[in-house]
Scaffold this motif. Structure first.
Motif, PDB file in Angstrom:
ATOM      1  N   LEU A   1       9.969 -16.441   8.467  1.00 35.03           N
ATOM      2  CA  LEU A   1       8.734 -15.956   9.273  1.00 35.03           C
ATOM      3  C   LEU A   1       8.444 -17.434  10.077  1.00 35.03           C
ATOM      4  CD1 LEU A   1       6.846 -14.075   6.425  1.00 35.03           C
ATOM      5  CD2 LEU A   1       7.919 -13.131   8.633  1.00 35.03           C
ATOM      6  N   HIS A   2       8.687 -18.347   9.639  1.00 37.78           N
ATOM      7  CA  HIS A   2       8.238 -19.627  10.340  1.00 37.78           C
ATOM      8  C   HIS A   2       9.219 -19.877  11.709  1.00 37.78           C
ATOM      9  CE1 HIS A   2       7.018 -23.621  11.126  1.00 37.78           C
ATOM     10  NE2 HIS A   2       8.256 -24.385  11.151  1.00 37.78           N
ATOM     11  N   VAL A   3      10.427 -19.321  11.446  1.00 43.37           N
ATOM     12  CA  VAL A   3      11.233 -19.536  12.755  1.00 43.37           C
ATOM     13  C   VAL A   3      10.712 -18.280  13.580  1.00 43.37           C
ATOM     14  CG1 VAL A   3      13.602 -18.959  13.380  1.00 43.37           C
ATOM     15  CG2 VAL A   3      13.387 -20.270  11.404  1.00 43.37           C
ATOM     16  N   LEU A   4      10.521 -17.162  13.155  1.00 43.84           N
ATOM     17  CA  LEU A   4       9.936 -15.828  14.122  1.00 43.84           C
ATOM     18  C   LEU A   4       8.686 -16.572  14.801  1.00 43.84           C
ATOM     19  CD1 LEU A   4      10.914 -12.898  11.928  1.00 43.84           C
ATOM     20  CD2 LEU A   4      11.994 -14.138  13.852  1.00 43.84           C
ATOM     21  N   ASP A   5       7.807 -17.283  14.113  1.00 43.16           N
ATOM     22  CA  ASP A   5       6.528 -17.712  14.756  1.00 43.16           C
ATOM     23  C   ASP A   5       6.785 -18.499  15.793  1.00 43.16           C
ATOM     24  OD1 ASP A   5       5.107 -16.372  12.965  1.00 43.16           O
ATOM     25  OD2 ASP A   5       4.806 -18.187  11.165  1.00 43.16           O
ATOM     26  N   ARG A   6       7.963 -19.288  15.907  1.00 44.46           N
ATOM     27  CA  ARG A   6       8.120 -20.061  17.015  1.00 44.46           C
ATOM     28  C   ARG A   6       8.460 -19.213  18.436  1.00 44.46           C
ATOM     29  NH1 ARG A   6      11.958 -23.724  13.704  1.00 44.46           N
ATOM     30  NH2 ARG A   6      13.386 -22.657  14.909  1.00 44.46           N
ATOM     31  N   TYR A   7       8.846 -18.098  18.271  1.00 43.93           N
ATOM     32  CA  TYR A   7       9.025 -17.233  19.462  1.00 43.93           C
ATOM     33  C   TYR A   7       7.990 -16.025  19.788  1.00 43.93           C
ATOM     34  CZ  TYR A   7      13.602 -19.527  18.510  1.00 43.93           C
ATOM     35  OH  TYR A   7      14.395 -20.248  18.304  1.00 43.93           O
ATOM     36  N   THR A   8       8.132 -15.827  21.101  1.00 40.09           N
ATOM     37  CA  THR A   8       7.206 -14.735  21.690  1.00 40.09           C
ATOM     38  C   THR A   8       8.103 -13.826  22.430  1.00 40.09           C
ATOM     39  OG1 THR A   8       6.955 -15.688  23.776  1.00 40.09           O
ATOM     40  CG2 THR A   8       5.386 -16.455  21.998  1.00 40.09           C
ATOM     41  N   LEU A   9       7.415 -12.605  22.765  1.00 44.86           N
ATOM     42  CA  LEU A   9       8.006 -11.668  23.451  1.00 44.86           C
ATOM     43  C   LEU A   9       8.825 -12.204  24.742  1.00 44.86           C
ATOM     44  CD1 LEU A   9       8.885  -8.581  23.842  1.00 44.86           C
ATOM     45  CD2 LEU A   9       6.806  -8.328  24.905  1.00 44.86           C
ATOM     46  N   ALA A  10       8.300 -13.135  25.328  1.00 43.59           N
ATOM     47  CA  ALA A  10       8.560 -13.539  26.610  1.00 43.59           C
ATOM     48  C   ALA A  10       9.775 -14.519  26.351  1.00 43.59           C
ATOM     49  CB  ALA A  10       7.522 -14.691  27.004  1.00 43.59           C
ATOM     50  N   ASP A  11      10.305 -15.003  25.352  1.00 46.10           N
ATOM     51  CA  ASP A  11      11.482 -15.761  24.765  1.00 46.10           C
ATOM     52  C   ASP A  11      12.410 -14.536  24.615  1.00 46.10           C
ATOM     53  OD1 ASP A  11      10.100 -18.309  24.551  1.00 46.10           O
ATOM     54  OD2 ASP A  11       9.507 -17.617  22.464  1.00 46.10           O
ATOM     55  N   VAL A  12      11.988 -13.372  24.049  1.00 43.50           N
ATOM     56  CA  VAL A  12      12.935 -12.264  24.048  1.00 43.50           C
ATOM     57  C   VAL A  12      13.660 -11.707  24.966  1.00 43.50           C
ATOM     58  CG1 VAL A  12      13.394  -9.887  22.896  1.00 43.50           C
ATOM     59  CG2 VAL A  12      12.156 -11.747  21.667  1.00 43.50           C
ATOM     60  N   ILE A  13      12.742 -11.654  26.401  1.00 44.05           N
ATOM     61  CA  ILE A  13      12.915 -10.976  27.558  1.00 44.05           C
ATOM     62  C   ILE A  13      13.061 -12.036  28.599  1.00 44.05           C
ATOM     63  CG2 ILE A  13      11.881  -8.692  26.890  1.00 44.05           C
ATOM     64  CD1 ILE A  13       9.331  -9.863  28.473  1.00 44.05           C
ATOM     65  N   ARG A  14      13.733 -13.118  28.419  1.00 35.93           N
ATOM     66  CA  ARG A  14      13.783 -14.087  29.493  1.00 35.93           C
ATOM     67  C   ARG A  14      14.792 -13.503  30.687  1.00 35.93           C
ATOM     68  NH1 ARG A  14      11.572 -18.755  28.321  1.00 35.93           N
ATOM     69  NH2 ARG A  14      11.918 -19.567  26.258  1.00 35.93           N
ATOM     70  N   ASN A  15      15.792 -12.686  30.231  1.00 36.60           N
ATOM     71  CA  ASN A  15      16.534 -12.344  31.265  1.00 36.60           C
ATOM     72  C   ASN A  15      16.380 -10.767  31.574  1.00 36.60           C
ATOM     73  OD1 ASN A  15      18.662 -11.760  32.904  1.00 36.60           O
ATOM     74  ND2 ASN A  15      20.097 -12.156  31.527  1.00 36.60           N
ATOM     75  N   ARG A  16      14.943 -10.461  32.244  1.00 34.05           N
ATOM     76  CA  ARG A  16      14.734  -9.284  32.422  1.00 34.05           C
ATOM     77  C   ARG A  16      15.451  -8.420  33.464  1.00 34.05           C
ATOM     78  NH1 ARG A  16       8.050  -9.522  33.701  1.00 34.05           N
ATOM     79  NH2 ARG A  16       7.640 -10.413  31.628  1.00 34.05           N
TER      80      ARG A  16
END
Length: 149
Positions: free
Chosen positions: A119-134
């Motif tokens: 969970l700590h690792v997931l806390d470091r990321y946001t949706l913006a990180d997931v969709i960087r390559n829109r």
């Protein structure tokens, strides 16, 4: 740990909406078709995401759903915690006496620490990180699943 389909579909819905350019809206039907998943399941997902304040639902001719927050403000760790009803990796996490070696076994503490690290690792990321390559998402999501190789 396996995430539930509900959490998976919630993440996919947010990815889809986050990949749209500008103030575009989408329908749950469009999202279901893009991923080849059940529209019925997405209705519940949409209700929960709206209740969490992550999406806005707009009715009428120009209706649909859209993100209610910026992708950078949607924490993946927070979302997983909100959506997953049971984070018990093993039965002894429930607090009930379910195992004959409970109380003597050190596995419960190790797994609890592993879950916290996850969970700590997931806390470091946001949706913006997931969709960087829109643009890549938009190309892939535009293809109907039945046309995929």
């Amino acid at each position: 740990m396996n995430l539930t389909l509900f959490t998976d579909y919630s993440l996919r819905t947010l990815i889809y909406l986050g990949s749209l350019e500008g103030q575009q809206k989408a329908s749950l039907e469009q999202i279901a078709n893009a991923y080849g998943i059940s529209h019925h399941h997405l209705v519940r997902v949409g209700q929960r995401l709206a209740k969490l304040g992550l999406i806005r639902t707009l009715r009428g001719r120009n209706g649909g759903i859209e993100l209610a927050k910026e992708p950078a403000d949607i924490s993946i760790g927070w979302l997983v915690r909100e959506l997953e009803e049971n984070m018990n990796l093993v039965d002894c996490f429930s607090g009930e006496q379910m195992c004959v070696i409970q109380g003597a076994c050190g596995l419960q503490g190790m797994l609890a620490a592993a879950l916290q690290a996850y969970l700590h690792v997931l806390d470091r990321y946001t949706l913006a990180d997931v969709i960087r390559n829109r643009s890549a998402f938009l190309k892939l999501l535009a293809r109907a699943p039945e046309r995929l190789p």
